[in-house]
Design an enzyme around this catalytic site. Structure first.
Site, PDB file in Angstrom:
ATOM      1  N   TRP A 100      -2.233  23.241  14.376  1.00 46.17           N
ATOM      2  CA  TRP A 100      -2.688  23.160  15.120  1.00 46.17           C
ATOM      3  C   TRP A 100      -2.003  21.869  15.246  1.00 46.17           C
ATOM      4  O   TRP A 100      -1.195  20.701  15.922  1.00 46.17           O
ATOM      5  CB  TRP A 100      -3.983  22.231  15.432  1.00 46.17           C
ATOM      6  CG  TRP A 100      -5.161  23.315  15.947  1.00 46.17           C
ATOM      7  CD1 TRP A 100      -5.767  23.879  14.799  1.00 46.17           C
ATOM      8  CD2 TRP A 100      -4.736  24.546  17.268  1.00 46.17           C
ATOM      9  NE1 TRP A 100      -6.116  25.719  15.625  1.00 46.17           N
ATOM     10  CE2 TRP A 100      -5.349  25.391  16.873  1.00 46.17           C
ATOM     11  CE3 TRP A 100      -4.019  24.225  18.001  1.00 46.17           C
ATOM     12  CZ2 TRP A 100      -5.656  26.571  17.876  1.00 46.17           C
ATOM     13  CZ3 TRP A 100      -3.973  25.649  19.093  1.00 46.17           C
ATOM     14  CH2 TRP A 100      -4.838  26.771  18.931  1.00 46.17           C
ATOM     15  N   ASP A 167      -7.143  14.563  15.649  1.00 48.18           N
ATOM     16  CA  ASP A 167      -6.834  15.827  16.348  1.00 48.18           C
ATOM     17  C   ASP A 167      -8.245  15.700  15.769  1.00 48.18           C
ATOM     18  O   ASP A 167      -8.161  16.697  14.352  1.00 48.18           O
ATOM     19  CB  ASP A 167      -6.289  16.664  16.453  1.00 48.18           C
ATOM     20  CG  ASP A 167      -6.893  18.226  16.433  1.00 48.18           C
ATOM     21  OD1 ASP A 167      -7.799  18.343  17.479  1.00 48.18           O
ATOM     22  OD2 ASP A 167      -5.807  18.876  16.884  1.00 48.18           O
ATOM     23  N   LYS A 191     -15.627  23.706  20.390  1.00 51.32           N
ATOM     24  CA  LYS A 191     -15.586  24.029  18.358  1.00 51.32           C
ATOM     25  C   LYS A 191     -17.064  23.295  18.445  1.00 51.32           C
ATOM     26  O   LYS A 191     -17.800  24.342  17.874  1.00 51.32           O
ATOM     27  CB  LYS A 191     -15.044  23.235  18.031  1.00 51.32           C
ATOM     28  CG  LYS A 191     -13.120  24.269  18.636  1.00 51.32           C
ATOM     29  CD  LYS A 191     -12.934  25.006  18.078  1.00 51.32           C
ATOM     30  CE  LYS A 191     -12.083  25.495  18.789  1.00 51.32           C
ATOM     31  NZ  LYS A 191     -10.822  25.143  18.735  1.00 51.32           N
TER      32      LYS A 191
END
Ligand SMILES: *Cc1c(COP(=O)(O)O)cnc(C)c1O
Length: 354
Positions: A100, A167, A191
């Site tokens: 990511w 993030d 999530k």
């Protein structure tokens, strides 16, 4: 019977939240209308959006500190580019701790000089880099606090002179940190907060408006701040369900209480991995994630047997990501300690059967 859901994302949500959310789709606030067929300008929905943004700031302890909470679309992946679009003027730094962060860095390069300040790629991202220098001239430093795929997590948030951008998709609302260290936090809902379809962005207003480029309205944080996340039609179902999860979290003692449970759950599972000679943990011990536990069988001969035992025990979603292999148990806020115990029992059962 509900499964023990270790899915990495979209992932487990609290059962009462799922039920309330389903009820809202049938009939929101006893209006005899569905949540998904009313105007987003209606009082019912405006109250939901206000409540969701307010709860997010409250739980992060960022109320009245110059931050705005937004519910946007496009996933965390859209934030990879939006952060750079809005904040990168000269040079930005990225700590590369996995797939990511690599993607975030790649997108930033479209907007200017984006450099990798440190990386753990040399060991397939099984650790968090430490002891790197951060140039104070950077417009910002970007980190990924929890690396969902590799199962590593920043346990110390770096102290930097510049803006810290993060993030936090897979560990937001899971542990107590000083969230005011960050100038901007983003997190895809799916999530630890809600269904897919919305991304929470918490941004310090004073960092905006500093770049010289023109930013298209939809990609400009200021647009969404000015319109309270309603510049265009928001993803009403995702925002509503996220709000319910945040309410659930608040009613259950907030982040400090869930953190205790998360630590207890993670310790139990990591101990079981370390004490079972059939398994190896993937991440370096000091950087292990409290949310995504990556591990593997030392001997792949036992794979079919282990998979079968998992299936029989109603365990879902423990397959590792293809870039790591092995197994990954995602143990987000809503996962109960009982599910952890079931997984551990299966690991022990495997030991007994060979
Ligand atoms: C899942 C995930 C993403 C991608 O999120 P999308 O909403 O699918 O764009 C980004 N970063 C992290 C840390 C993730 O876990």
């Amino acid at each position: 019977m509900k499964k023990h859901n270790f899915s990495a994302g979209p992932s487990i949500l609290p059962q009462p939240v799922i039920e309330q959310s389903a009820q809202g789709v049938l009939n929101i606030n006893n209006s005899n209308l569905s949540l998904i067929e009313i105007s987003h300008r209606s009082k019912d929905f405006v109250d939901i959006m206000d409540n969701a943004t307010s709860l997010a700031l409250e739980l992060l302890n960022l109320k009245n500190k110059g931050y705005k909470a937004l519910f946007l679309q496009g996933g965390a992946s859209m934030q990879f580019l939006m952060t750079a679009y809005n904040l990168l003027e000269n040079k930005a730094g990225y700590i590369n701790t996995g797939a990511w962060s690599s993607k975030a860095l790649k997108e930033a390069k479209n907007f200017g000089d984006a450099i990798e300040v440190a990386s753990s790629k040399d060991a397939n991202f099984n650790y968090i880099p430490k002891n790197y220098e951060v140039d104070s001239n950077l417009d910002y430093l970007h980190i990924t606090t929890n690396n969902t795929i590799f199962g590593t997590q920043f346990h110390d948030i770096p102290d930097v002179e510049t803006n810290l951008i993060c993030d936090m998709s897979s560990d937001i609302f899971s542990r107590q940190i000083d969230f005011s260290k960050f100038s901007l936090i983003y997190a895809g809902a799916q999530k630890n907060m809600g269904p897919a379809g919305t991304t929470l962005v918490v941004v310090k207003e004073s960092i905006l408006g500093k770049v010289s480029r023109t930013i298209p309205s939809m990609l400009d944080y200021k647009t969404h701040i000015d319109k309270d996340s309603m510049f265009n039609t928001p993803p009403v179902f995702a925002v509503y369900t996220s709000m319910l999860t945040l309410e659930w979290l608040k009613e259950n003692g907030g982040i400090s209480n869930i953190e205790k449970k998360n630590i207890e759950k993670a310790n139990l599972l990591y101990d079981a991995i370390d004490n079972n000679e059939l398994f190896n943990g993937f991440a370096r011990k000091e950087d292990r994630s409290l949310m995504n536990v990556t591990f593997n069988l030392k001997n792949q001969e036992h794979k079919n047997n282990f998979d079968k035992l998992c299936l029989e025990a109603n365990i879902n979603g423990v397959n590792g990501h293809r870039s790591v292999g092995g197994y990954r148990a995602s143990i987000y806020n809503a996962l109960s300690i009982d599910s952890i115990k079931v997984l551990i029992e299966v690991m022990n059962e495997l030991k007994r059967t060979i």
